[in-house]
Structure formats: C-alpha cells, structure tokens
Design a protein around this motif. Structure first.
Motif, short mmCIF file in Angstrom:
data_model
loop_
_atom_site.label_atom_id
_atom_site.label_comp_id
_atom_site.label_asym_id
_atom_site.label_seq_id
_atom_site.Cartn_x
_atom_site.Cartn_y
_atom_site.Cartn_z
N GLY A 196 0.20 -0.89 0.04
CA GLY A 196 0.05 0.04 0.14
C GLY A 196 0.65 1.61 -0.23
N ALA A 197 1.93 0.99 0.90
CA ALA A 197 3.16 2.78 0.55
C ALA A 197 3.17 2.36 -0.46
N ALA A 198 4.05 1.75 -1.28
CA ALA A 198 4.85 1.37 -2.22
C ALA A 198 3.77 2.24 -3.52
N VAL A 199 2.52 2.13 -3.59
CA VAL A 199 1.71 1.85 -4.40
C VAL A 199 1.02 3.53 -4.37
N GLN A 200 0.79 3.95 -2.60
CA GLN A 200 0.78 5.43 -2.63
C GLN A 200 2.07 6.66 -3.04
N ALA A 201 2.35 5.66 -2.48
CA ALA A 201 3.77 6.73 -3.25
C ALA A 201 3.22 7.52 -5.27
N VAL A 202 3.07 6.58 -5.40
CA VAL A 202 2.94 6.42 -7.49
C VAL A 202 1.98 7.24 -7.66
#
Length: 269
Positions: A57-63
């Motif tokens: 979720g954090a990795a996708v949120q950064a995008v």
C-alpha cells in the motif's frame, strides 16, 4: 475463506468509490479508505498479512501521491488500484515492484469503467428530471439516489469480486511461470514509478528552488545517516519550526525597517 475475503474487500471497494455517500461522503470514502496506504492496511487485516499489505500500500501510494481529480476526471481509478489491485498482489504474494506494475495496469482499466459510469448516469438524471416534472417524489428519490448507487455497487463490487476470487490463483500461477528477466523488468518499472510520484509531488509543493535543499537533506539523512522514519520526522519537525520562525522574524524586521524609513521621510518632509 477466499470467498469471504473477496466479498469484504469488494464491499470496501464500493464504499470508497468516488460518488459513494455512505462514509461521510467523500471524507470517509474517497479521501480515506480509497487511499492505497489505508486500503493496504485493511486488506492486510482481511487477508491475514498486515505487514505485506502496508508495504504494498505504501509503495502504490507513493506513485499516486500527487494525483488530483479536476472535475471528477482521473488518469487512473485510484479506487480500483486501492482494492482489487492491492488485494491481488497480496494474495498472489507478488513483490512490491510487481505489485506496483499490476496496480498501474488495473488502475487504467478502472478508468474506463469509471468513465462508463459517468456517461451512464445521464440515464438516471433524465429520469429524475422527468419525475420532478410529474411531481413524483418517490420516483425522484429512486432515480437521484438509489438507482445510481445500485449501478455503482454493481460496477465496483462485481468486477472486484471476480478479479480477487478467480484472479488470485491465476496471478500466482502466472508469476510462477514468468521468466526471471520479465519479473526483473516489472520490478524495475515498479520501483521507478514511486519515484515519479514523489517528483510530481515535489513539483507541486516546492515554490522556490532553494527548498530542494530540504529534500536533499532528507535523502542524505535516510540513505547515508541511516535515520528511521520516526527520527527523520522529528528532525524534519525541528527544521520546519526553525525555518518558520526564521522567515517570520525576517518578515517582521523588513516591515519594521519599511515603517521606520517611512517615518524618517515624513519627518524630513
């Protein structure tokens, strides 16, 4: 067990959609549970892997951290990214980079469905206008509220449920059958996309060129000084306070000098 997981995640997918009013309107839905960081936590709890859910979720949120929806338009449907995409990645045990690539693809597909939903809503609008002309209050309420929400539920719940229930096993088999070089490419692209999201955010937030120093300071603190996020947040808060008081005192001194110069000119006059 998978049926229950797919059902709960698909219900959340509907509740977090743009236009669903049940969770305090957009506040609790679109702007809260449809953020990938929040949905990753919820999906992790449902799937029994909270750590992996938060990481993905954090990795996708950064995008999509700088994503805006002017006029209700969007480049990718964040709601489809937040739920079926992240759930598929968690259930198939995909790596973070692969998960980001999968989420980007599903988000683009979700945009097509969202645009179809917007166009199809004109049907309910015409029926609601007709109900107003006829003075039919019951028909108006159905066509203005319940009809569009039922339609939205079908467009959100059904695709999300099918993708999660039937797609998780397929995705796991597909990832296992992929050659390593293709997985490396997906991981590389997935790792670059969060950096692109951060750059987009910085272009929006940074107003003066010298503010890049703060970003570089944070980068050095994490990469070379090995500070964790809690320590970095505390250091950033102290720097922010010092910077705020510095520019505030500078502004006060400038206004004081201007007023003093004005008094001197007045005395000379």
């Amino acid at each position: 067990m998978l049926f229950i997981q797919a059902f709960l995640i698909s219900v959340l997918c509907y509740l977090g959609a743009l236009g669903t009013p049940w969770l305090f309107g957009l506040t609790g839905g679109w702007y809260t549970i449809s953020r990938p960081l929040v949905s990753g936590l919820l999906i992790g709890i449902i799937c029994g892997d909270v750590q992996q859910g938060i990481i993905i979720g954090a990795a996708v949120q950064a995008v999509y951290i700088a994503m805006v929806t002017p006029g209700g338009q969007m480049l990718a449907d964040l709601n489809y990214i937040a739920y079926p995409a992240i759930a598929l990645a968690v259930l198939s045990h995909a790596s973070t980079g692969v998960a980001v690539t999968m989420a980007t693809t599903i988000g683009i597909v979700g945009t097509v469905i969202f645009n179809f939903f917007q166009v199809a809503n004109s049907y309910w609008n015409h029926r609601a206008e007709k109900a107003i002309e006829e003075g039919n209050e019951r028909s108006f309420h159905f066509n203005a509220i319940w009809g569009p929400q039922i339609f939205s539920f079908v467009l959100r719940f059904v695709p999300s449920f099918l993708v999660i229930y039937f797609g998780s096993g397929f995705a796991k088999q597909m990832l296992a059958a992929m050659p390593q070089y293709l997985l490396d490419v997906m991981t590389f692209l997935g790792g670059a996309l969060p950096a692109l999201g951060i750059v987009m955010l910085l272009n929006v937030v940074i107003k003066n060129n010298y503010m890049w120093v703060f970003f570089l300071f944070g980068f050095v603190a994490v990469v070379f000084m090995k500070l964790n996020m809690i320590a970095l947040a505390m250091v950033a808060a102290m720097v922010a306070v010092i910077y705020f008081f510095a520019i505030s005192s500078n502004g006060k001194s400038s206004s004081h000098n201007d007023s003093q110069d004005g008094n001197d000119d007045e005395e000379e006059f």
